[in-house]
Design a protein around this motif. Structure first.
Motif, PDB file in Angstrom:
ATOM      1  N   ILE A 187     -10.132  46.563  11.151  1.00 29.20           N
ATOM      2  CA  ILE A 187     -11.123  45.358  11.029  1.00 29.20           C
ATOM      3  C   ILE A 187     -10.705  44.393  10.120  1.00 29.20           C
ATOM      4  O   ILE A 187     -10.923  43.237  10.349  1.00 29.20           O
ATOM      5  CB  ILE A 187     -12.327  46.075  10.213  1.00 29.20           C
ATOM      6  N   GLY A 188      -9.813  44.928   9.087  1.00 36.93           N
ATOM      7  CA  GLY A 188      -9.207  43.839   8.025  1.00 36.93           C
ATOM      8  C   GLY A 188      -8.104  43.035   8.738  1.00 36.93           C
ATOM      9  O   GLY A 188      -8.285  41.733   8.508  1.00 36.93           O
ATOM     10  N   LEU A 189      -7.367  43.567   9.510  1.00 38.71           N
ATOM     11  CA  LEU A 189      -6.435  42.767  10.523  1.00 38.71           C
ATOM     12  C   LEU A 189      -7.037  41.984  11.391  1.00 38.71           C
ATOM     13  O   LEU A 189      -6.828  40.706  11.603  1.00 38.71           O
ATOM     14  CB  LEU A 189      -5.467  43.855  11.101  1.00 38.71           C
ATOM     15  N   TYR A 190      -8.244  42.308  11.823  1.00 43.97           N
ATOM     16  CA  TYR A 190      -8.937  41.541  13.000  1.00 43.97           C
ATOM     17  C   TYR A 190      -9.436  40.163  12.183  1.00 43.97           C
ATOM     18  O   TYR A 190      -9.559  39.123  12.653  1.00 43.97           O
ATOM     19  CB  TYR A 190     -10.229  42.218  13.565  1.00 43.97           C
ATOM     20  N   GLY A 191     -10.003  40.493  11.161  1.00 50.01           N
ATOM     21  CA  GLY A 191     -10.447  39.386  10.196  1.00 50.01           C
ATOM     22  C   GLY A 191      -9.130  38.618   9.748  1.00 50.01           C
ATOM     23  O   GLY A 191      -9.599  37.139   9.857  1.00 50.01           O
ATOM     24  N   ASP A 192      -8.172  39.001   9.449  1.00 46.34           N
ATOM     25  CA  ASP A 192      -7.048  38.084   9.185  1.00 46.34           C
ATOM     26  C   ASP A 192      -6.511  37.207  10.528  1.00 46.34           C
ATOM     27  O   ASP A 192      -6.334  35.884  10.466  1.00 46.34           O
ATOM     28  CB  ASP A 192      -5.840  38.851   9.009  1.00 46.34           C
ATOM     29  N   TRP A 193      -6.968  37.871  11.826  1.00 44.17           N
ATOM     30  CA  TRP A 193      -6.652  37.273  12.964  1.00 44.17           C
ATOM     31  C   TRP A 193      -7.599  35.926  13.260  1.00 44.17           C
ATOM     32  O   TRP A 193      -7.234  34.832  13.402  1.00 44.17           O
ATOM     33  CB  TRP A 193      -6.687  38.255  14.105  1.00 44.17           C
ATOM     34  N   LEU A 194      -8.915  36.135  12.807  1.00 43.84           N
ATOM     35  CA  LEU A 194      -9.834  35.283  12.947  1.00 43.84           C
ATOM     36  C   LEU A 194      -9.620  34.080  12.248  1.00 43.84           C
ATOM     37  O   LEU A 194      -9.960  33.087  12.388  1.00 43.84           O
ATOM     38  CB  LEU A 194     -11.448  35.953  12.659  1.00 43.84           C
ATOM     39  N   TRP A 195      -9.231  34.435  10.716  1.00 44.02           N
ATOM     40  CA  TRP A 195      -9.019  33.527   9.759  1.00 44.02           C
ATOM     41  C   TRP A 195      -7.807  32.357  10.276  1.00 44.02           C
ATOM     42  O   TRP A 195      -7.497  31.139  10.227  1.00 44.02           O
ATOM     43  CB  TRP A 195      -8.689  33.969   8.324  1.00 44.02           C
ATOM     44  N   LEU A 196      -6.659  33.287  10.903  1.00 46.03           N
ATOM     45  CA  LEU A 196      -5.518  32.590  11.520  1.00 46.03           C
ATOM     46  C   LEU A 196      -5.932  31.592  12.443  1.00 46.03           C
ATOM     47  O   LEU A 196      -5.571  30.481  12.671  1.00 46.03           O
ATOM     48  CB  LEU A 196      -4.460  33.352  11.715  1.00 46.03           C
ATOM     49  N   ASP A 197      -6.814  31.934  13.300  1.00 48.99           N
ATOM     50  CA  ASP A 197      -7.275  31.294  14.508  1.00 48.99           C
ATOM     51  C   ASP A 197      -7.980  29.922  14.066  1.00 48.99           C
ATOM     52  O   ASP A 197      -7.853  28.976  14.440  1.00 48.99           O
ATOM     53  CB  ASP A 197      -8.416  32.013  15.394  1.00 48.99           C
ATOM     54  N   ASP A 198      -8.845  29.954  12.996  1.00 48.69           N
ATOM     55  CA  ASP A 198      -9.555  28.891  12.486  1.00 48.69           C
ATOM     56  C   ASP A 198      -8.322  27.793  11.567  1.00 48.69           C
ATOM     57  O   ASP A 198      -8.494  26.649  11.894  1.00 48.69           O
ATOM     58  CB  ASP A 198     -10.623  29.363  11.351  1.00 48.69           C
ATOM     59  N   ARG A 199      -7.682  28.442  10.952  1.00 49.36           N
ATOM     60  CA  ARG A 199      -6.623  27.494  10.531  1.00 49.36           C
ATOM     61  C   ARG A 199      -5.755  26.942  11.346  1.00 49.36           C
ATOM     62  O   ARG A 199      -5.513  25.509  11.296  1.00 49.36           O
ATOM     63  CB  ARG A 199      -5.706  28.451   9.543  1.00 49.36           C
ATOM     64  N   ILE A 200      -5.243  27.547  12.486  1.00 50.89           N
ATOM     65  CA  ILE A 200      -4.616  27.005  13.645  1.00 50.89           C
ATOM     66  C   ILE A 200      -5.380  25.689  14.317  1.00 50.89           C
ATOM     67  O   ILE A 200      -4.880  24.723  14.484  1.00 50.89           O
ATOM     68  CB  ILE A 200      -4.077  27.954  14.552  1.00 50.89           C
ATOM     69  N   GLU A 201      -6.679  25.985  14.365  1.00 45.12           N
ATOM     70  CA  GLU A 201      -7.495  25.094  15.265  1.00 45.12           C
ATOM     71  C   GLU A 201      -7.502  23.838  14.513  1.00 45.12           C
ATOM     72  O   GLU A 201      -7.651  22.747  14.720  1.00 45.12           O
ATOM     73  CB  GLU A 201      -8.788  25.764  15.435  1.00 45.12           C
ATOM     74  N   THR A 202      -7.633  23.980  12.866  1.00 46.04           N
ATOM     75  CA  THR A 202      -7.850  22.839  12.179  1.00 46.04           C
ATOM     76  C   THR A 202      -6.688  21.944  12.077  1.00 46.04           C
ATOM     77  O   THR A 202      -6.831  20.614  12.143  1.00 46.04           O
ATOM     78  CB  THR A 202      -8.436  23.411  10.751  1.00 46.04           C
ATOM     79  N   VAL A 203      -5.375  22.694  11.995  1.00 47.61           N
ATOM     80  CA  VAL A 203      -4.221  21.892  11.961  1.00 47.61           C
ATOM     81  C   VAL A 203      -4.013  21.455  13.266  1.00 47.61           C
ATOM     82  O   VAL A 203      -3.678  19.999  13.536  1.00 47.61           O
ATOM     83  CB  VAL A 203      -3.184  22.889  11.388  1.00 47.61           C
ATOM     84  N   SER A 204      -4.377  21.865  14.538  1.00 50.23           N
ATOM     85  CA  SER A 204      -4.059  21.557  15.676  1.00 50.23           C
ATOM     86  C   SER A 204      -4.952  20.140  15.917  1.00 50.23           C
ATOM     87  O   SER A 204      -4.637  19.190  16.541  1.00 50.23           O
ATOM     88  CB  SER A 204      -4.312  22.428  16.844  1.00 50.23           C
ATOM     89  N   LYS A 205      -6.212  20.265  15.474  1.00 55.99           N
ATOM     90  CA  LYS A 205      -7.109  19.256  15.493  1.00 55.99           C
ATOM     91  C   LYS A 205      -6.587  17.876  14.984  1.00 55.99           C
ATOM     92  O   LYS A 205      -6.883  16.826  15.308  1.00 55.99           O
ATOM     93  CB  LYS A 205      -8.716  19.441  15.198  1.00 55.99           C
ATOM     94  N   GLU A 206      -6.178  18.066  13.452  1.00 61.89           N
ATOM     95  CA  GLU A 206      -5.536  16.975  12.812  1.00 61.89           C
ATOM     96  C   GLU A 206      -4.108  16.247  13.628  1.00 61.89           C
ATOM     97  O   GLU A 206      -4.196  15.201  13.645  1.00 61.89           O
ATOM     98  CB  GLU A 206      -5.112  17.437  11.490  1.00 61.89           C
ATOM     99  N   ILE A 207      -3.327  17.261  14.059  1.00 63.26           N
ATOM    100  CA  ILE A 207      -2.458  16.754  14.967  1.00 63.26           C
ATOM    101  C   ILE A 207      -2.843  15.729  15.977  1.00 63.26           C
ATOM    102  O   ILE A 207      -2.281  14.798  16.572  1.00 63.26           O
ATOM    103  CB  ILE A 207      -1.415  17.929  15.375  1.00 63.26           C
ATOM    104  N   GLU A 208      -3.769  16.293  16.887  1.00 62.09           N
ATOM    105  CA  GLU A 208      -4.453  15.622  17.881  1.00 62.09           C
ATOM    106  C   GLU A 208      -4.961  14.371  17.537  1.00 62.09           C
ATOM    107  O   GLU A 208      -4.842  13.367  18.408  1.00 62.09           O
ATOM    108  CB  GLU A 208      -5.614  16.435  18.743  1.00 62.09           C
ATOM    109  N   GLN A 209      -5.531  14.188  16.381  1.00 64.70           N
ATOM    110  CA  GLN A 209      -6.225  13.022  15.912  1.00 64.70           C
ATOM    111  C   GLN A 209      -5.066  11.891  15.804  1.00 64.70           C
ATOM    112  O   GLN A 209      -5.272  10.822  16.024  1.00 64.70           O
ATOM    113  CB  GLN A 209      -7.055  13.226  14.724  1.00 64.70           C
ATOM    114  N   ILE A 210      -4.172  12.471  15.082  1.00 63.54           N
ATOM    115  CA  ILE A 210      -2.823  11.464  14.929  1.00 63.54           C
ATOM    116  C   ILE A 210      -2.344  11.086  16.137  1.00 63.54           C
ATOM    117  O   ILE A 210      -2.023   9.681  16.114  1.00 63.54           O
ATOM    118  CB  ILE A 210      -1.813  12.274  13.811  1.00 63.54           C
TER     119      ILE A 210
END
Length: 352
Positions: A187-210
């Motif tokens: 469950i802890g690893l799955y939480g890390d996975w979800l957190w990484l998904d959110d971070r990747i999506e945030t950075v990807s959106k910033e790149i797409e905006q640029i």
């Protein structure tokens, strides 16, 4: 150093370290007239006392910052790839020998140099590096979850989404087979996975905006198969492409050309050289594979006829690399000449 010799300084090589810099300088007769070690914080104060000349440095993490600083002082900085400095090293490797080799390499007129990156380019490059690291960490986390499940005798079919969709079901239906401690770990690893998904999506959106606001990125994205990731990574890496004389040179720098070994008039071509930017090479190959998955759309591309003929004589992997080479050449041409692609934009272009 005497004033007369000091004024004849022609080139300086800097071996850039974390805290200290090693300087070696030559005069117009090729004589060594400067050999000095300085602290990083003393860079400006030291060079303000030196006559304006060519200053060479190896391409490294802080080379672009040092280059901009010296250019503002009136020097002519040249950032040189390390592979082109190595032939000039004499004797054993040490900081002063490295600086001497850099000073000699900086004087070669035909030696390729790295264009100085602006702060915007460095920021964009940093975004890509952060995203790449996050994706790598996510992959490692998912693999670890799979490994722990296999240790419990539980296998999940391939694919990120397959594990994501079945993870909670597995914990519920196989709770008798999984110990409480292992359940907590998963469950802890799955939480890390979800957190990484959110971070990747945030950075990807910033790149797409640029990519939507940068003119060069918008032009490059008119090429089929090329989207925000490739366009922004190209701009971050090569700016407007002025370091290359043609698209083939850029494709060779990315590493999408055969490795060549020629001797005695006999030429042997092997696998791709894999030199230059590994990250860009990976993105271009991925874009090529996306296009190859949609053969029914090839006819709508200006290179569709070539792709159809090539597919008849090449295996899938070789064809993907050949197409990636062509995409890289077209991307450089559009970036350099600030024009749009001649073919209509296709849905495939929004891929990578």
């Amino acid at each position: 150093m005497e004033k007369k010799t000091f004024d004849q300084l022609m080139s300086i090589g800097i071996d850039i370290g974390k805290d200290t810099f090693h300087l070696v300088g030559f005069d117009r007769h090729g004589q060594l007239v400067l050999r000095k070690q300085i602290k990083r914080l003393a860079l400006v104060a030291t060079f303000e006392k030196l006559p304006r000349c060519i200053v060479g440095m190896e391409a490294c993490l802080s080379a672009h910052f040092v280059s901009r600083t010296l250019r503002e002082l009136g020097f002519e900085p040249r950032i040189i790839p390390a592979i082109y400095v190595k032939p000039f090293i004499k004797g054993q490797k040490n900081d002063y020998n490295d600086a001497e080799a850099i000073a000699e390499a900086a004087l070669r007129p035909n030696l390729p140099i790295v264009p100085e990156k602006s702060q915007d380019q460095l920021d964009l490059q940093a975004l890509h590096r952060v995203r790449s690291r996050l994706v790598s960490r996510r992959t490692a986390t998912i693999n670890q979850i799979r490994a722990f499940l296999i240790e419990q005798g539980i296998t999940v079919r391939k694919g990120l989404r397959a594990l994501e969709n079945s993870f909670e079901v597995i914990l519920e239906e196989r709770k008798d087979e999984i110990s409480p401690r292992m359940r907590t770990i998963l469950i802890g690893l799955y939480g890390d996975w979800l957190w990484l998904d959110d971070r990747i999506e945030t950075v990807s959106k910033e790149i797409e905006q640029i990519s939507r606001t940068e003119e060069n990125c918008v032009n490059v994205m008119t090429i089929p198969g090329i989207g925000p990731m490739i366009s922004t990574a190209m701009v971050a890496a090569i700016g407007t492409g002025e370091a290359f004389g043609r698209g083939r040179d850029f494709a060779a720098w990315v590493g999408l050309v055969p490795r060549q070994y020629s001797t005695g008039g006999r030429t042997v071509l092997g696998r791709i050289s894999k030199r230059g930017s590994r990250y860009l090479r990976m993105l271009f190959v991925q874009a090529a594979k996306v296009i190859l998955m949609r053969a029914n759309r090839w006819a709508g591309f200006s290179f569709g006829d070539w792709l159809s003929r090539a597919s008849e004589r090449m295996n899938r992997n070789k064809l993907a690399v050949a197409l990636a080479n062509k995409l890289a050449g077209m991307a450089w041409s559009i970036l350099r000449h600030r024009t749009a692609f001649d073919a209509p934009r296709d849905e495939v272009a929004a891929g990578i």
